[in-house]
Design a protein around this motif. Sequence first.
Motif, PDB file in Angstrom:
ATOM      1  N   ASN A 275       0.791  -1.221   0.000  1.00  0.00           N
ATOM      2  CA  ASN A 275       0.000   0.000   0.000  1.00  0.00           C
ATOM      3  C   ASN A 275       0.831   1.283   0.000  1.00  0.00           C
ATOM      4  O   ASN A 275       0.271   2.382  -0.064  1.00  0.00           O
ATOM      5  CB  ASN A 275      -0.951   0.012   1.200  1.00  0.00           C
ATOM      6  CG  ASN A 275      -2.138  -0.917   0.992  1.00  0.00           C
ATOM      7  OD1 ASN A 275      -2.438  -1.295  -0.139  1.00  0.00           O
ATOM      8  ND2 ASN A 275      -2.799  -1.286   2.065  1.00  0.00           N
ATOM      9  N   ARG A 299       1.088  -1.803 -12.319  1.00  0.00           N
ATOM     10  CA  ARG A 299       0.957  -2.893 -11.354  1.00  0.00           C
ATOM     11  C   ARG A 299       1.021  -2.397  -9.912  1.00  0.00           C
ATOM     12  O   ARG A 299       0.862  -3.184  -8.974  1.00  0.00           O
ATOM     13  CB  ARG A 299       2.041  -3.944 -11.621  1.00  0.00           C
ATOM     14  CG  ARG A 299       1.888  -4.627 -12.976  1.00  0.00           C
ATOM     15  CD  ARG A 299       2.799  -5.829 -13.106  1.00  0.00           C
ATOM     16  NE  ARG A 299       4.209  -5.453 -13.214  1.00  0.00           N
ATOM     17  CZ  ARG A 299       4.823  -5.152 -14.352  1.00  0.00           C
ATOM     18  NH1 ARG A 299       4.140  -5.177 -15.496  1.00  0.00           N
ATOM     19  NH2 ARG A 299       6.107  -4.846 -14.366  1.00  0.00           N
ATOM     20  N   THR A 301      -0.173  -0.431  -6.445  1.00  0.00           N
ATOM     21  CA  THR A 301      -1.409  -0.639  -5.683  1.00  0.00           C
ATOM     22  C   THR A 301      -2.501   0.360  -6.019  1.00  0.00           C
ATOM     23  O   THR A 301      -3.684   0.008  -6.075  1.00  0.00           O
ATOM     24  CB  THR A 301      -1.100  -0.563  -4.174  1.00  0.00           C
ATOM     25  OG1 THR A 301      -0.140  -1.582  -3.859  1.00  0.00           O
ATOM     26  CG2 THR A 301      -2.354  -0.754  -3.337  1.00  0.00           C
ATOM     27  N   TRP A 321      -5.916   1.853 -16.069  1.00  0.00           N
ATOM     28  CA  TRP A 321      -5.713   0.479 -15.605  1.00  0.00           C
ATOM     29  C   TRP A 321      -6.303  -0.522 -16.595  1.00  0.00           C
ATOM     30  O   TRP A 321      -5.691  -1.546 -16.907  1.00  0.00           O
ATOM     31  CB  TRP A 321      -6.348   0.289 -14.232  1.00  0.00           C
ATOM     32  CG  TRP A 321      -5.508   0.826 -13.117  1.00  0.00           C
ATOM     33  CD1 TRP A 321      -4.156   0.704 -12.949  1.00  0.00           C
ATOM     34  CD2 TRP A 321      -5.970   1.581 -11.981  1.00  0.00           C
ATOM     35  NE1 TRP A 321      -3.751   1.320 -11.782  1.00  0.00           N
ATOM     36  CE2 TRP A 321      -4.841   1.861 -11.170  1.00  0.00           C
ATOM     37  CE3 TRP A 321      -7.223   2.028 -11.562  1.00  0.00           C
ATOM     38  CZ2 TRP A 321      -4.926   2.583  -9.983  1.00  0.00           C
ATOM     39  CZ3 TRP A 321      -7.316   2.747 -10.378  1.00  0.00           C
ATOM     40  CH2 TRP A 321      -6.183   3.022  -9.597  1.00  0.00           C
ATOM     41  N   GLU A 326      -5.092  -4.220 -16.343  1.00  0.00           N
ATOM     42  CA  GLU A 326      -5.259  -4.372 -14.894  1.00  0.00           C
ATOM     43  C   GLU A 326      -6.740  -4.281 -14.525  1.00  0.00           C
ATOM     44  O   GLU A 326      -7.516  -3.594 -15.196  1.00  0.00           O
ATOM     45  CB  GLU A 326      -4.477  -3.290 -14.147  1.00  0.00           C
ATOM     46  CG  GLU A 326      -2.976  -3.330 -14.387  1.00  0.00           C
ATOM     47  CD  GLU A 326      -2.306  -4.514 -13.714  1.00  0.00           C
ATOM     48  OE1 GLU A 326      -2.793  -4.934 -12.639  1.00  0.00           O
ATOM     49  OE2 GLU A 326      -1.303  -5.028 -14.253  1.00  0.00           O
ATOM     50  N   ASN A 327      -7.126  -4.959 -13.448  1.00  0.00           N
ATOM     51  CA  ASN A 327      -8.503  -4.939 -12.974  1.00  0.00           C
ATOM     52  C   ASN A 327      -8.685  -3.779 -11.997  1.00  0.00           C
ATOM     53  O   ASN A 327      -8.144  -3.822 -10.888  1.00  0.00           O
ATOM     54  CB  ASN A 327      -8.838  -6.267 -12.285  1.00  0.00           C
ATOM     55  CG  ASN A 327     -10.274  -6.302 -11.778  1.00  0.00           C
ATOM     56  OD1 ASN A 327     -11.054  -5.362 -11.970  1.00  0.00           O
ATOM     57  ND2 ASN A 327     -10.636  -7.396 -11.129  1.00  0.00           N
ATOM     58  N   GLN A 329     -11.000  -3.030 -10.040  1.00  0.00           N
ATOM     59  CA  GLN A 329     -11.607  -3.405  -8.771  1.00  0.00           C
ATOM     60  C   GLN A 329     -10.563  -3.855  -7.743  1.00  0.00           C
ATOM     61  O   GLN A 329     -10.844  -3.888  -6.549  1.00  0.00           O
ATOM     62  CB  GLN A 329     -12.635  -4.516  -8.988  1.00  0.00           C
ATOM     63  CG  GLN A 329     -13.884  -4.042  -9.730  1.00  0.00           C
ATOM     64  CD  GLN A 329     -14.899  -5.161  -9.891  1.00  0.00           C
ATOM     65  OE1 GLN A 329     -14.541  -6.296 -10.222  1.00  0.00           O
ATOM     66  NE2 GLN A 329     -16.157  -4.842  -9.659  1.00  0.00           N
ATOM     67  N   GLU A 330      -9.383  -4.181  -8.215  1.00  0.00           N
ATOM     68  CA  GLU A 330      -8.305  -4.577  -7.319  1.00  0.00           C
ATOM     69  C   GLU A 330      -7.372  -3.417  -6.992  1.00  0.00           C
ATOM     70  O   GLU A 330      -6.378  -3.595  -6.277  1.00  0.00           O
ATOM     71  CB  GLU A 330      -7.506  -5.721  -7.952  1.00  0.00           C
ATOM     72  CG  GLU A 330      -8.333  -6.983  -8.177  1.00  0.00           C
ATOM     73  CD  GLU A 330      -7.552  -8.068  -8.903  1.00  0.00           C
ATOM     74  OE1 GLU A 330      -6.387  -7.790  -9.297  1.00  0.00           O
ATOM     75  OE2 GLU A 330      -8.097  -9.172  -9.079  1.00  0.00           O
ATOM     76  N   LYS A 331      -7.696  -2.229  -7.515  1.00  0.00           N
ATOM     77  CA  LYS A 331      -6.841  -1.065  -7.337  1.00  0.00           C
ATOM     78  C   LYS A 331      -7.454  -0.084  -6.330  1.00  0.00           C
ATOM     79  O   LYS A 331      -8.669  -0.055  -6.115  1.00  0.00           O
ATOM     80  CB  LYS A 331      -6.627  -0.349  -8.673  1.00  0.00           C
ATOM     81  CG  LYS A 331      -5.927  -1.208  -9.719  1.00  0.00           C
ATOM     82  CD  LYS A 331      -4.516  -1.584  -9.287  1.00  0.00           C
ATOM     83  CE  LYS A 331      -3.794  -2.353 -10.376  1.00  0.00           C
ATOM     84  NZ  LYS A 331      -2.402  -2.701  -9.983  1.00  0.00           N
ATOM     85  N   LYS A 356     -11.270   0.160  -5.159  1.00  0.00           N
ATOM     86  CA  LYS A 356     -11.168   0.327  -3.714  1.00  0.00           C
ATOM     87  C   LYS A 356     -11.015   1.819  -3.447  1.00  0.00           C
ATOM     88  O   LYS A 356     -10.101   2.458  -3.971  1.00  0.00           O
ATOM     89  CB  LYS A 356      -9.961  -0.443  -3.173  1.00  0.00           C
ATOM     90  CG  LYS A 356     -10.042  -1.951  -3.394  1.00  0.00           C
ATOM     91  CD  LYS A 356      -8.749  -2.629  -2.946  1.00  0.00           C
ATOM     92  CE  LYS A 356      -8.793  -4.127  -3.227  1.00  0.00           C
ATOM     93  NZ  LYS A 356      -7.510  -4.784  -2.875  1.00  0.00           N
TER      94      LYS A 356
END
Length: 431
Positions: A275, A299, A301, A321, A326-327, A329-331, A356
Amino acid sequence: MVDIATRVYNHKWKIDPIVRSLIDTDFYKLLMCQSVFRNRPDTQVTFSLINRSKHVPLADLIDEGELREQLDHVRSLSLSRGESTWLRGNTFYGKRQMFRPDFMEFLENLRLPAYHLERRGDQYELTFEGRWPEVMLWEIPALAILMELRSRAVLGEMGRFELQVLYARAMTRIWEKIQQLRHLEGLLIADFGTRRRHSFLWQDWCVQAMIEGLGHDCFTGTSNCLIAMRRDIEAIGTNAHELPMVYAALADTDEELRQAPYRVLADWHEEHDGNLRVILPDTYGTKGFLDNAPDWLARWTGIRIDSGDPAEGAETAIRWWQDRGENPQEKLIIFSDGLDVEQITQLHHQFHGRVKVSFGWGTLLTNDFRGLVSGDRLAPFSLVCKAVAANGRPTVKLSDNPAKATGPAEEIARYRRVFRVGDQVSHRVVV
């Protein structure tokens, strides 16, 4: 709990110094200081106070002698044994020994360097010059001192009962804000209010109110290291515009200038993971930064949004993203620019579930006394302390909001050309 109104009415500053510890500062300053100590320790940097709110005549409100006393007091401070133990042994962002032994030795022996103070009309010129790892630690104390001395100038005209009512109203306002926020499902929010706080005691009260009102699941911590240590909560922070501003000023060619923001993050990448790998992309324009960013940054966070239209900035990040495979929802997206409850609520509803979402709530948490005294003399205002030169070269910040741009006009024009910054929409700067 401290009776702040009585303390204000009775206070003598030697009992209540504005800055009472070298770690009464933002966590990101210590993280950045370690990075600078490792990578650019001998760079000579100048920091300068910049009052964007010219209607606030600081030199008329604040006695120069009092200001010098507070600044001199900060120069007398050193890290206590308990503070050193906390920094050396505590877990930050899930990592023990975040601060290296050689950096801790430097910090334990540090006394902040000299300052230069002059009155210019109704404003103060306050500058700090020296080695970058030393002078950079003046930024937060200098801002806190100016903000609180301005508050004290206004409060000193008020009687005991008037002060009691003032703080009762301010406390009610903060608690009502917290009550509005507690209904947001999945909310993550931290205190980012050190630099332009009303006072240390008030920031500490606000943090305690957030702990009780939101709980540790929602309230993730504070940027203030001293309060984090005393309240046993997380110290929050990553990096700021200062790093790319200085790296860019040191560039010898346009191509080196164009690559400077990425060199900063390459150095950061070697030191931190998880993080702490959060991009602050707006120093020279978010769109251009992301368009030309190397793939490895995608890639990381998350991204912190600190200027311009926050919703537009978040949409830009999400598209970036997606384009890089990149997804989203994971960021993580951290909103941190002049936030208050209404905007926090709107942004949370708009982006929760898509990414997030987290919020760094600053001045309008720790200094919202708007409308509570006649003439609105306690309203927050926009005061910054920026790196203005590095090794004799001027620094520049463009931002996604041209109203926040700093630097000589000819250098701003050059940076806009090099970073291919197009038309920008100006937004009113409140804090």
